[in-house]
Design a protein around this motif. Structure first.
Motif, PDB file in Angstrom:
ATOM      1  N   GLN A   1     119.691 102.930  94.314  1.00  0.00           N
ATOM      2  CA  GLN A   1     118.430 103.508  94.765  1.00  0.00           C
ATOM      3  C   GLN A   1     118.076 103.052  96.174  1.00  0.00           C
ATOM      4  O   GLN A   1     117.591 103.838  96.995  1.00  0.00           O
ATOM      5  CB  GLN A   1     117.310 103.120  93.780  1.00  0.00           C
ATOM      6  CG  GLN A   1     117.476 103.674  92.384  1.00  0.00           C
ATOM      7  CD  GLN A   1     117.288 105.174  92.330  1.00  0.00           C
ATOM      8  OE1 GLN A   1     116.543 105.731  93.116  1.00  0.00           O
ATOM      9  NE2 GLN A   1     117.980 105.838  91.416  1.00  0.00           N
TER      10      GLN A   1
ATOM     11  N   SER B   1     120.313 104.856  98.671  1.00  0.00           N
ATOM     12  CA  SER B   1     119.914 106.260  98.748  1.00  0.00           C
ATOM     13  C   SER B   1     118.644 106.412  99.575  1.00  0.00           C
ATOM     14  O   SER B   1     118.536 107.330 100.405  1.00  0.00           O
ATOM     15  CB  SER B   1     119.695 106.834  97.338  1.00  0.00           C
ATOM     16  OG  SER B   1     120.880 106.773  96.581  1.00  0.00           O
ATOM     17  N   PHE B   2     117.694 105.527  99.356  1.00  0.00           N
ATOM     18  CA  PHE B   2     116.438 105.564 100.112  1.00  0.00           C
ATOM     19  C   PHE B   2     116.713 105.372 101.603  1.00  0.00           C
ATOM     20  O   PHE B   2     116.179 106.099 102.447  1.00  0.00           O
ATOM     21  CB  PHE B   2     115.493 104.471  99.603  1.00  0.00           C
ATOM     22  CG  PHE B   2     114.175 104.414 100.326  1.00  0.00           C
ATOM     23  CD1 PHE B   2     113.103 105.169  99.887  1.00  0.00           C
ATOM     24  CD2 PHE B   2     114.001 103.611 101.438  1.00  0.00           C
ATOM     25  CE1 PHE B   2     111.881 105.130 100.551  1.00  0.00           C
ATOM     26  CE2 PHE B   2     112.793 103.556 102.111  1.00  0.00           C
ATOM     27  CZ  PHE B   2     111.732 104.323 101.657  1.00  0.00           C
TER      28      PHE B   2
ATOM     29  N   TYR C   1     116.113 108.287 104.384  1.00  0.00           N
ATOM     30  CA  TYR C   1     115.108 108.066 105.428  1.00  0.00           C
ATOM     31  C   TYR C   1     115.733 108.181 106.809  1.00  0.00           C
ATOM     32  O   TYR C   1     115.192 108.836 107.710  1.00  0.00           O
ATOM     33  CB  TYR C   1     114.468 106.692 105.240  1.00  0.00           C
ATOM     34  CG  TYR C   1     113.065 106.596 105.787  1.00  0.00           C
ATOM     35  CD1 TYR C   1     111.976 106.997 105.008  1.00  0.00           C
ATOM     36  CD2 TYR C   1     112.817 106.114 107.065  1.00  0.00           C
ATOM     37  CE1 TYR C   1     110.687 106.915 105.494  1.00  0.00           C
ATOM     38  CE2 TYR C   1     111.524 106.037 107.561  1.00  0.00           C
ATOM     39  CZ  TYR C   1     110.470 106.439 106.767  1.00  0.00           C
ATOM     40  OH  TYR C   1     109.191 106.369 107.261  1.00  0.00           O
TER      41      TYR C   1
ATOM     42  N   THR D   1     108.437 111.623 104.216  1.00  0.00           N
ATOM     43  CA  THR D   1     108.058 110.292 103.745  1.00  0.00           C
ATOM     44  C   THR D   1     107.626 110.322 102.280  1.00  0.00           C
ATOM     45  O   THR D   1     107.765 109.322 101.569  1.00  0.00           O
ATOM     46  CB  THR D   1     106.917 109.720 104.605  1.00  0.00           C
ATOM     47  OG1 THR D   1     105.763 110.575 104.523  1.00  0.00           O
ATOM     48  CG2 THR D   1     107.336 109.611 106.069  1.00  0.00           C
TER      49      THR D   1
ATOM     50  N   VAL E   1     111.142 110.972 100.046  1.00  0.00           N
ATOM     51  CA  VAL E   1     112.012 109.829  99.755  1.00  0.00           C
ATOM     52  C   VAL E   1     111.442 108.973  98.628  1.00  0.00           C
ATOM     53  O   VAL E   1     112.183 108.234  97.971  1.00  0.00           O
ATOM     54  CB  VAL E   1     112.234 108.965 101.020  1.00  0.00           C
ATOM     55  CG1 VAL E   1     113.007 109.725 102.069  1.00  0.00           C
ATOM     56  CG2 VAL E   1     110.919 108.456 101.594  1.00  0.00           C
ATOM     57  N   GLN E   2     110.137 109.073  98.385  1.00  0.00           N
ATOM     58  CA  GLN E   2     109.527 108.356  97.262  1.00  0.00           C
ATOM     59  C   GLN E   2     109.656 109.137  95.964  1.00  0.00           C
ATOM     60  O   GLN E   2     109.818 108.548  94.893  1.00  0.00           O
ATOM     61  CB  GLN E   2     108.034 108.100  97.557  1.00  0.00           C
ATOM     62  CG  GLN E   2     107.752 107.309  98.816  1.00  0.00           C
ATOM     63  CD  GLN E   2     108.119 105.851  98.689  1.00  0.00           C
ATOM     64  OE1 GLN E   2     108.295 105.332  97.576  1.00  0.00           O
ATOM     65  NE2 GLN E   2     108.238 105.161  99.820  1.00  0.00           N
TER      66      GLN E   2
ATOM     67  N   PHE F   1     120.029 111.244  97.156  1.00  0.00           N
ATOM     68  CA  PHE F   1     119.665 110.818  95.804  1.00  0.00           C
ATOM     69  C   PHE F   1     120.501 111.506  94.728  1.00  0.00           C
ATOM     70  O   PHE F   1     120.378 111.168  93.554  1.00  0.00           O
ATOM     71  CB  PHE F   1     118.177 111.075  95.552  1.00  0.00           C
ATOM     72  CG  PHE F   1     117.267 110.154  96.306  1.00  0.00           C
ATOM     73  CD1 PHE F   1     116.970 108.894  95.817  1.00  0.00           C
ATOM     74  CD2 PHE F   1     116.728 110.531  97.524  1.00  0.00           C
ATOM     75  CE1 PHE F   1     116.141 108.031  96.522  1.00  0.00           C
ATOM     76  CE2 PHE F   1     115.903 109.690  98.230  1.00  0.00           C
ATOM     77  CZ  PHE F   1     115.604 108.431  97.734  1.00  0.00           C
TER      78      PHE F   1
END
Length: 444
Positions: free
Chosen positions: A173, A176-177, A181, A357, A360-361, A388
């Protein structure tokens, strides 16, 4: 087509030989590496150890609040809210009597704030201390047994896997984040940089009256397409060189890692496959970092990510650069005029960045899904979702529809920009507005 090719070739070679292009191409990977190293160094070396004086009216927190490398608790009757700073403490924690039947406020007094992370950590520690005390008071568990349970409870190591039907693929994770980003930010920056480059090139040719000479030999649309494709080819070349340089730096960096560390990494991979997390924790910190990076690389679908990045970079660039070229053709010599006309173009790009932004969450949320399909925002938002997982997080139909709409969007903006460009490139002395440009676009 031959005339478009000649213009494309000229734009490409002129900018490729530019000193700024060479410096930015070869310095950017170094800047990225230094940036990552700096972030890691700052994250690992700049933690402040806070000494916190505790005034406890309950009398039991001394047994449960444990000091460590980030927070040191000081229990002393000589400390109070007036002298804690002179005694070397950064804050004083005041805990009144906490009855079981109602909420009670405890306070932290300080000269300098601990920061969000420090305040959250302190809150968790106080709550855990209260929980431990209640367990001790209401059960037959001794304090020694409670401490033993706390130490022995850290036996589970979390791993995440993407369900692919008959198989499952390990995922990371955090990696991937980071990739999502960075991909979104890179497309956001490159869209502005190369789009503005197209606009400035058109403005310079119009201001210097070069366009009048050129359009006597080629059509305005051919001139516009030649500039867009030439500058886009420069951006694509630069990106491919960045990939080669970053991969080369990665290979060189591997040579500085000791052979013993690589052996530890292999042992960790074997232990992880067998479900033995204790062996992983016993290795060196360097081996654990290399192991995490290696897992992140192996878990990522790098070919698909690079392909999608190239597609969305090219598609996003072509979508917006045609509009930037149209604005450049309508502007005379006033920079403020260019800024006012750019606003409707830049707003969707900036808005896409803010959606990214959020994406990505929550990459599977409705906002992220639809923003990654709409051509105005898909180049930035879709690249924030792809790392992801495809087809897990991003379904194949979403990716296909997004790509198809982006191609149609590019054709639409190119057609619209071409209509504006053919009139605006030869229009001098008149201040253009979007209303005027709209008339140019749909003038019969």
């Amino acid at each position: 087509m031959s005339k478009i090719w000649l213009i494309t070739r000229r734009e490409y070679l002129t900018r490729l030989r530019n000193r700024t292009f060479l410096l930015s191409t070869f310095l950017f990977p170094l800047v990225i590496v230094l940036f990552i190293v700096g972030m890691v160094a700052i994250a690992t070396q700049t933690h402040t150890r806070h000494r916190i004086a505790v005034i406890d009216a309950n009398g039991y927190f001394k047994d449960y609040l444990k000091s460590d490398s980030t927070i040191s608790f000081v229990f002393s009757p000589d400390l109070d809210t007036l002298n804690y700073e002179s005694k070397g403490c950064s804050a004083v924690l005041i805990i009144p009597v906490l009855p079981e039947d109602k909420k009670t406020i405890y306070r932290l007094k300080y000269k300098k704030q601990l920061g969000l992370e420090g305040s959250g950590d302190l809150t968790n520690r106080v709550n855990e201390a209260i929980t431990d005390h209640l367990i001790y008071e209401k059960t037959a568990v001794s304090r020694a047994q409670l401490d033993s349970i706390r130490r022995g409870s850290d036996i589970a190591d979390f791993r995440s896997y993407e369900d692919m039907g008959t198989t499952a693929k390990a995922s990371n994770q955090g990696a991937s984040f980071f990739v999502a980003y960075m991909s979104g930010i890179l497309i956001y920056i490159l869209t502005f940089v190369y789009g503005a480059m197209v606009m400035r090139g058109v403005m310079e040719e119009k201001t210097n009256r070069i366009a009048e000479v050129v359009v006597s030999s080629v059509k305005p649309f051919q001139l516009m397409m030649g500039k867009i494709t030439g500058i886009g080819a420069v951006g694509l070349t630069q990106f491919l060189l960045w990939i080669v340089l970053l991969v080369s730096l990665g290979i060189i960096a591997q040579g500085f890692i000791p052979a013993s560390t690589w052996k530890d990494v292999q042992d960790m991979q074997h232990a992880s496959a067998m479900g033995d997390a204790s062996s992983v924790a016993k290795t060196s910190e360097l081996a654990q970092r290399v192991y995490r990076i290696d897992n992140a690389i192996n878990g990522a679908n790098i070919p698909l990510t690079i392909f999608c990045f190239l597609f969305y970079f090219i598609g996003g660039y072509l979508f917006y650069s045609a509009l930037f070229a149209a604005v450049g053709s309508a502007v005379n010599e006033d920079p403020q005029e260019a800024q006012s006309l750019m606003m409707p173009i830049t707003l969707p790009v900036v808005f896409s960045f803010f959606i990214m932004t959020v994406a990505v969450q929550d990459p599977g949320g409705p906002l992220a899904v639809w923003a990654s399909i709409i051509p105005f925002s898909s180049p930035i938002v879709m690249m924030a979702r792809i790392p992801f997982g495809v087809p897990g997080t991003v379904a194949w139909w979403q990716l296909g529809l997004s790509m198809a709409l982006l191609v149609l969007g590019f054709l639409g903006t190119t057609w619209l920009a071409g209509k504006i460009y053919r009139t605006g490139i030869l229009m001098y002395g008149k201040k253009a507005t979007w209303k005027t440009m709209w008339k140019w676009a749909f003038h019969k």
